[in-house]
Design an enzyme around this catalytic site. Structure first.
Site, mmCIF file in Angstrom:
data_model
loop_
_atom_site.group_PDB
_atom_site.id
_atom_site.type_symbol
_atom_site.label_atom_id
_atom_site.label_comp_id
_atom_site.label_asym_id
_atom_site.label_seq_id
_atom_site.Cartn_x
_atom_site.Cartn_y
_atom_site.Cartn_z
ATOM 1 N N LYS A 44 -3.133 2.327 6.034
ATOM 2 C CA LYS A 44 -3.697 1.461 4.993
ATOM 3 C C LYS A 44 -2.622 1.043 4.009
ATOM 4 O O LYS A 44 -1.730 1.833 3.677
ATOM 5 C CB LYS A 44 -4.798 2.209 4.235
ATOM 6 N N GLU B 195 -5.449 -4.637 3.262
ATOM 7 C CA GLU B 195 -6.390 -4.589 2.127
ATOM 8 C C GLU B 195 -5.912 -5.437 0.963
ATOM 9 O O GLU B 195 -5.139 -4.965 0.114
ATOM 10 C CB GLU B 195 -6.583 -3.133 1.675
ATOM 11 N N LYS C 145 -9.616 -5.077 5.114
ATOM 12 C CA LYS C 145 -10.431 -4.335 4.132
ATOM 13 C C LYS C 145 -10.560 -5.188 2.884
ATOM 14 O O LYS C 145 -9.719 -5.114 1.978
ATOM 15 C CB LYS C 145 -9.767 -2.989 3.831
ATOM 16 N N ARG D 133 -6.731 20.085 -4.735
ATOM 17 C CA ARG D 133 -6.953 18.873 -3.922
ATOM 18 C C ARG D 133 -7.229 19.259 -2.472
ATOM 19 O O ARG D 133 -8.059 18.671 -1.813
ATOM 20 C CB ARG D 133 -5.737 17.936 -4.034
HETATM 21 P P1 13P Z 1 -13.123 2.379 -3.017
HETATM 22 O O1 13P Z 1 -14.178 2.279 -1.934
HETATM 23 O O2 13P Z 1 -13.362 3.490 -3.995
HETATM 24 O O3 13P Z 1 -12.813 1.055 -3.630
HETATM 25 O O4 13P Z 1 -11.789 2.863 -2.290
HETATM 26 C C1 13P Z 1 -11.437 2.285 -1.115
HETATM 27 C C2 13P Z 1 -9.975 2.266 -1.012
HETATM 28 O O5 13P Z 1 -9.429 2.859 -0.113
HETATM 29 C C3 13P Z 1 -9.200 1.501 -2.009
HETATM 30 O O6 13P Z 1 -7.898 1.346 -1.562
#
Ligand code: 13P
Length: 339
Positions: free
Chosen positions: A136, A177, A219, A46
């Site tokens: 996030k 998000e 988001k 990773r």
């Molecule tokens: P994706 O753009 O692959 O949906 O991932 C964004 C993300 O951070 C999801 O939490």
């Protein structure tokens, strides 16, 4: 709360021509993606895959911040520099995923509540001291028979708002998000209605918790029919419905909107953003990207080729997608730039 710092960081994250790279896949998700590409997953696998991307020449013109997972923010680049220090040296803000995952919601089969509030203040303080300036937290909302429930919407909205307030108290810009998933056979109008409902609940909860919106980013998903729906809508309709939904439900003083890609193809994710930024109407917030898969899916495939050029190819593929999305920030992308 240092509102000046939060507003400065938030505006830098959505600066003209720039967006965010979401490289914060949890170990479980990153391992399945590596293994699907034929690479055995390990801490070192990773690290080498991700640090190779962070060394890409010039990507900082299109990427303002990188969201990291806890494992990665503690890792080192090949030259021994810490990952956050290497990002900062390029003018890229390190970010950090601080939720601890979406877990089963009690009494609501098939629905999830995102956890991670316990100890969050202390974790945010540590991440800030390591150089992180944004965070996030992802809530997951599934559409289905009787879903989402009122419990799913209200618990996730409450958790998002509490997370955002704690981050801001500790100097981190929260990316809020609430992701409405693309899975299912629902049509685009249903996606619009559910997205409107979760956005409204989230901003009410943010208001109650005192979240400073000019120092926060949203988001969201775009408004798209479920992947199994027979009636898919055009790119123009996706762009229009998405902007309409945001205009009706997102306060104008929010610093910016950074979309997730959610399983869209690379080109759809870029084209949709480009169309939104080409519209004649002025949006009160920046419309940008915080893509994971739409920036990295092909870079991972190139990395997995495992020949002498795979590291360079992976960087080139990532850089190309970053540049395409950068152009979409100003409506300057077109399909013929893809080849
Ligand atoms: P994706 O753009 O692959 O949906 O991932 C964004 C993300 O951070 C999801 O939490």
């Amino acid at each position: 709360m240092d509102t000046a710092l939060l507003e400065k960081t938030a505006s830098e994250l959505v600066a003209a021509g720039k967006g965010i790279l979401a490289a914060d896949e949890s170990n479980g998700t990153m391992s399945s993606r590596l293994e699907a590409a034929g690479i055995e997953s390990s801490v070192e696998a990773r690290r080498t895959y991700r640090t190779n991307l962070f060394e890409t020449n010039g990507y900082e013109s299109a990427i303002s911040g990188v969201i990291l997972f806890d494992e990665t923010i503690r890792q080192k680049m090949a030259d021994g520099t810490s990952v956050p220090a290497a990002l900062i040296a390029r003018g890229v803000h390190p970010g950090i995923k601080v939720d601890t995952g979406a877990k089963e919601l009690a009494h609501h089969d098939g629905e999830k509540i995102t956890e991670g509030l316990d100890g969050l203040r202390e974790r945010c303080a540590e991440y800030f001291s390591m150089g992180a300036r944004f965070a996030k937290w992802r809530a997951v909302i599934a559409i289905g028979e009787g879903m989402p429930s009122a419990a799913n919407i209200s618990t996730n909205a409450h958790a998002l708002a509490r997370y955002a307030a704690i981050c801001q108290e500790q100097g981190l810009v929260p990316i809020i998000e609430p992701e409405v998933l693309m899975s299912g056979d629902h049509d685009a109008q249903r996606c619009y209605d559910v997205s409107a409902e979760i956005l409204e609940a989230t901003f009410i909860a943010c208001s109650i918790q005192g979240v400073h919106l000019p120092g926060a980013l949203l988001k969201p998903n775009m408004i798209i029919a479920g992947i199994d729906c027979a009636e898919q809508i055009s790119r123009e309709e996706v762009a229009q419905m998405t902007v309409d939904c945001l205009t009706a439900n997102v306060p104008p003083n929010l610093a910016g909107v950074v979309f997730l890609s959610g399983g869209q193809s690379d080109e759809d994710a870029t084209a949709h953003l480009n169309l939104m930024n080409s519209m004649d109407i002025e949006h009160p917030w920046q419309l940008s990207y915080s893509y994971g898969r739409a920036l990295l899916a092909n870079a991972l495939k190139s990395w997995a080729a495992d020949d002498e050029n795979s590291a360079r190819h992976s960087q080139e593929v990532f850089n190309h997608r970053a540049k395409m999305n950068s152009l979409a920030r100003s409506g300057d992308w077109s399909a013929n730039l893809e080849n």
